[in-house]
Design an enzyme around this catalytic site. Structure first.
Site, mmCIF file in Angstrom:
data_model
loop_
_atom_site.group_PDB
_atom_site.id
_atom_site.type_symbol
_atom_site.label_atom_id
_atom_site.label_comp_id
_atom_site.label_asym_id
_atom_site.label_seq_id
_atom_site.Cartn_x
_atom_site.Cartn_y
_atom_site.Cartn_z
ATOM 1 N N GLU A 79 0.849 -1.200 0.000
ATOM 2 C CA GLU A 79 0.000 0.000 0.000
ATOM 3 C C GLU A 79 0.887 1.253 0.000
ATOM 4 O O GLU A 79 0.759 2.130 0.868
ATOM 5 C CB GLU A 79 -0.996 -0.023 1.175
ATOM 6 C CG GLU A 79 -1.939 -1.206 1.088
ATOM 7 C CD GLU A 79 -3.200 -1.119 1.935
ATOM 8 O OE1 GLU A 79 -3.283 -0.254 2.807
ATOM 9 O OE2 GLU A 79 -4.118 -1.934 1.691
ATOM 10 N N GLU A 118 -4.811 -8.758 -0.565
ATOM 11 C CA GLU A 118 -5.637 -8.444 0.613
ATOM 12 C C GLU A 118 -7.077 -8.329 0.155
ATOM 13 O O GLU A 118 -7.397 -7.471 -0.687
ATOM 14 C CB GLU A 118 -5.190 -7.146 1.292
ATOM 15 C CG GLU A 118 -3.872 -7.292 2.045
ATOM 16 C CD GLU A 118 -3.497 -6.068 2.874
ATOM 17 O OE1 GLU A 118 -4.400 -5.370 3.380
ATOM 18 O OE2 GLU A 118 -2.281 -5.813 2.998
HETATM 19 O O1 AHR Z 1 -5.224 -6.079 6.771
HETATM 20 C C1 AHR Z 1 -5.150 -4.936 7.551
HETATM 21 C C2 AHR Z 1 -4.476 -3.763 6.845
HETATM 22 O O2 AHR Z 1 -5.250 -3.396 5.739
HETATM 23 C C3 AHR Z 1 -3.121 -4.030 6.238
HETATM 24 O O3 AHR Z 1 -2.100 -3.908 7.163
HETATM 25 C C4 AHR Z 1 -3.015 -2.979 5.188
HETATM 26 O O4 AHR Z 1 -2.191 -3.355 4.118
HETATM 27 C C5 AHR Z 1 -4.455 -2.734 4.773
HETATM 28 O O5 AHR Z 1 -4.773 -1.404 4.758
#
Ligand code: AHR
Length: 521
Positions: free
Chosen positions: A202, A325
């Site tokens: 991110e 994610e």
């Molecule tokens: O999964 C939780 C958080 O969500 C992670 O650390 C981040 O990459 C995303 O914003």
């Protein structure tokens, strides 16, 4: 108030093993599908069934690591109950150590004698003390114990290419060099195999608040010092877009597409879509069930649009899209640390997981890997622990039911789904996908997202003479039925007996709000 688009309201008494789950006022919808069992849509990479475990809340400490002196049964500090449960999921890959945590992580904090490791503040997640008891060696031991592979996230935001290069060398060098010898001194002789290296996380947000052009240059610089070798064949994955950030993908592909093996994509499902009031994990009504599915099904559109951009720069589809994610993100449970992202897990999560699997299966030429957030005690978890107690969540069972899809051949399956509307949102009542497993059997996975209505699905099967229909079904009386540590589990799969075959016509009775995986012999 819900509005149904009924194809048929015939009231059938379903011959389901799970017949008890048919609500008294349920309607039965009819739908048609066609399966071409002798054709191929490509291979469903097993990495689509990956996991993500971050140093966040109880994700690592308590969830995986209890330490060798714990009364909780463990092997070298790693809890044995969790290892046994994950082995059954055939977890292909685990992403670690973050997430946002990764861009503040110094890999050197997590090697060497454990009693000499520094304690740091976990700035992203509740300011919790990070004891570094679980570092590189412990993670790789965990990976070995569950029979999985590693996806390591490199610190780009607050570190340097030198740190990355040294971590890569420490882990993968077979030679007689200082870093490899330090690894040996710390107990590991042979180099480790790392399947994927994430260059940042991110980077548009917690990973450094970079603009796409700036990150593209940073990516190019870092990857220039990432040396592949006989013992490091790990793929380089660029930090990709958040949901509909299409410009990020475009810039990255344009400026650095030739230097990467994959690019990530993150997309979380919030029932309300509002980060300040996301919606509760339990106790929701039909409107929020439907809004949750309406939002999760956007995954289809989001992947399709990122794919179209990637196709522009990479028509050969060399670069993989890594959805590393995804999953549900609810308001944290009352009384828990808001920085620990602990949430309950219900039947809704299981059906939603299956709906996403079915979407990923339709994009196998580009989607090469995904990892759900997160494995244990965080967000849409597979496992919840409470001290020595452990519970397998409904999401765990969805993953388990879909194991036959790992490395399977995707088969063309077309269908038209009736629609279901509530609270201003309309969703298809179900989605589905099919594959020929490595065991030779044909599998159909169905997510019935309709919270009230059963579906009779008539499948026209070609290219296969079906003699037997079996499988598993997962459902429950209530939409928010949960499995919690120390309490009776309310959601678990049972044998599926709702299938009939006549000639090439397969009829499947699918209960409302359920996951069904049918096995055809
Ligand atoms: O999964 C939780 C958080 O969500 C992670 O650390 C981040 O990459 C995303 O914003």
């Amino acid at each position: 108030m819900k509005i149904r688009s009924l194809v048929s309201t015939a009231c059938l008494s379903l011959a389901l093993a799970a017949g008890a789950f048919q609500a008294a006022n349920a309607d039965t919808l009819r739908a048609d599908a066609a399966l071409k069992a002798d054709q191929s849509d490509g291979t469903i990479s097993r990495y689509i069934y990956g996991q993500f475990s971050e140093h966040l809340g109880g994700g690592i400490y308590d969830g995986i690591w209890v330490g060798p002196d714990s009364k909780i049964p463990n092997v070298r500090g790693i809890r044995s109950d969790v290892v046994a449960a994950l082995k059954d999921l055939h977890v292909p890959v685990v992403r670690w150590p973050g997430g946002c945590f990764a861009d503040e992580y110094d890999w050197r904090d997590g090697i060497g004698p454990r009693d000499q490791r520094p304690v740091r503040k976990n700035n992203w997640w509740g300011d919790a003390p990070e004891t570094n008891q679980f570092g590189t060696h412990e993670f790789m031991d965990f990976i070995d114990q569950i029979g999985s592979e590693a996806y390591l996230s490199v610190n780009v935001g607050s570190s340097s290419p030198k740190d990355m290069r040294e971590w890569v060398e420490y882990m993968t060098s077979p030679g007689n060099d200082t870093l490899a010898n330090e690894r040996r001194k710390n107990g590991r002789d042979a180099p480790w195999k790392v399947a994927f290296w994430g260059i940042g996380n991110e980077s548009w947000g917690c990973g450094g608040q970079m603009r796409p052009e700036y990150y593209a240059d940073e990516y190019r610089r870092f990857q220039a010092f990432f040396h592949k070798s006989a013992t490091n064949q790990g793929l380089k994955i660029a930090s990709g877009a958040n949901a509909e950030q299409y410009e990020w993908t475009d810039t990255l592909m344009k400026m650095a597409g030739g230097e990467m093996d994959g690019i990530s994509l993150h997309y979380y499902t919030l029932p309300t879509g509002d980060w300040n009031a996301k919606g509760a994990a339990t106790g929701f009504g039909t409107d929020q069930w439907v809004s949750t599915f309406a939002r999760t099904l956007k995954m289809e559109e989001i992947i399709t649009k990122h794919e179209a951009i990637m196709d522009k720069y990479d028509p050969q589809k060399r670069v993989g899209l890594f959805v590393d994610e995804w999953g549900t993100w609810y308001d944290v449970e009352k009384g828990t640390n808001p920085g620990f992202l602990y949430q309950k897990n219900t039947l809704r999560d299981a059906v939603l997981a299956a709906a996403n699997f079915n979407i990923f299966h339709h994009h196998v030429d580009r989607v090469k890997m995904t990892s759900i957030a997160q494995t244990i005690n965080v967000l849409q978890a597979m496992i919840l622990t409470d001290k020595d107690k452990i519970e397998l969540t409904p999401t765990y069972y969805a993953f388990k039911m879909y194991v036959p899809f790992q490395d399977a051949t995707a088969l063309p399956l077309t269908f038209t789904a009736p629609q279901y509307s509530a609270g201003g949102n309309t969703i298809p009542a179900f989605n589905a996908s099919a594959a020929r497993g490595k065991d030779g059997h044909v599998y159909i996975g169905i997510a019935n997202m309709d919270p009230a209505d059963n579906i009779v699905l008539s499948v026209d099967v070609s290219g296969l003479k079906v003699t037997k229909v079996g499988g598993q079904v997962l459902t429950a009386d209530k939409m928010d039925a949960a499995n919690l540590p120390g309490e009776k589990a309310l959601v678990a799969p049972v044998d599926y007996k709702g299938g009939k075959i006549k000639g090439n016509q397969l009829t499947l009775d699918i209960p409302s709000k359920s996951v069904v995986v049918v096995q055809l012999n």
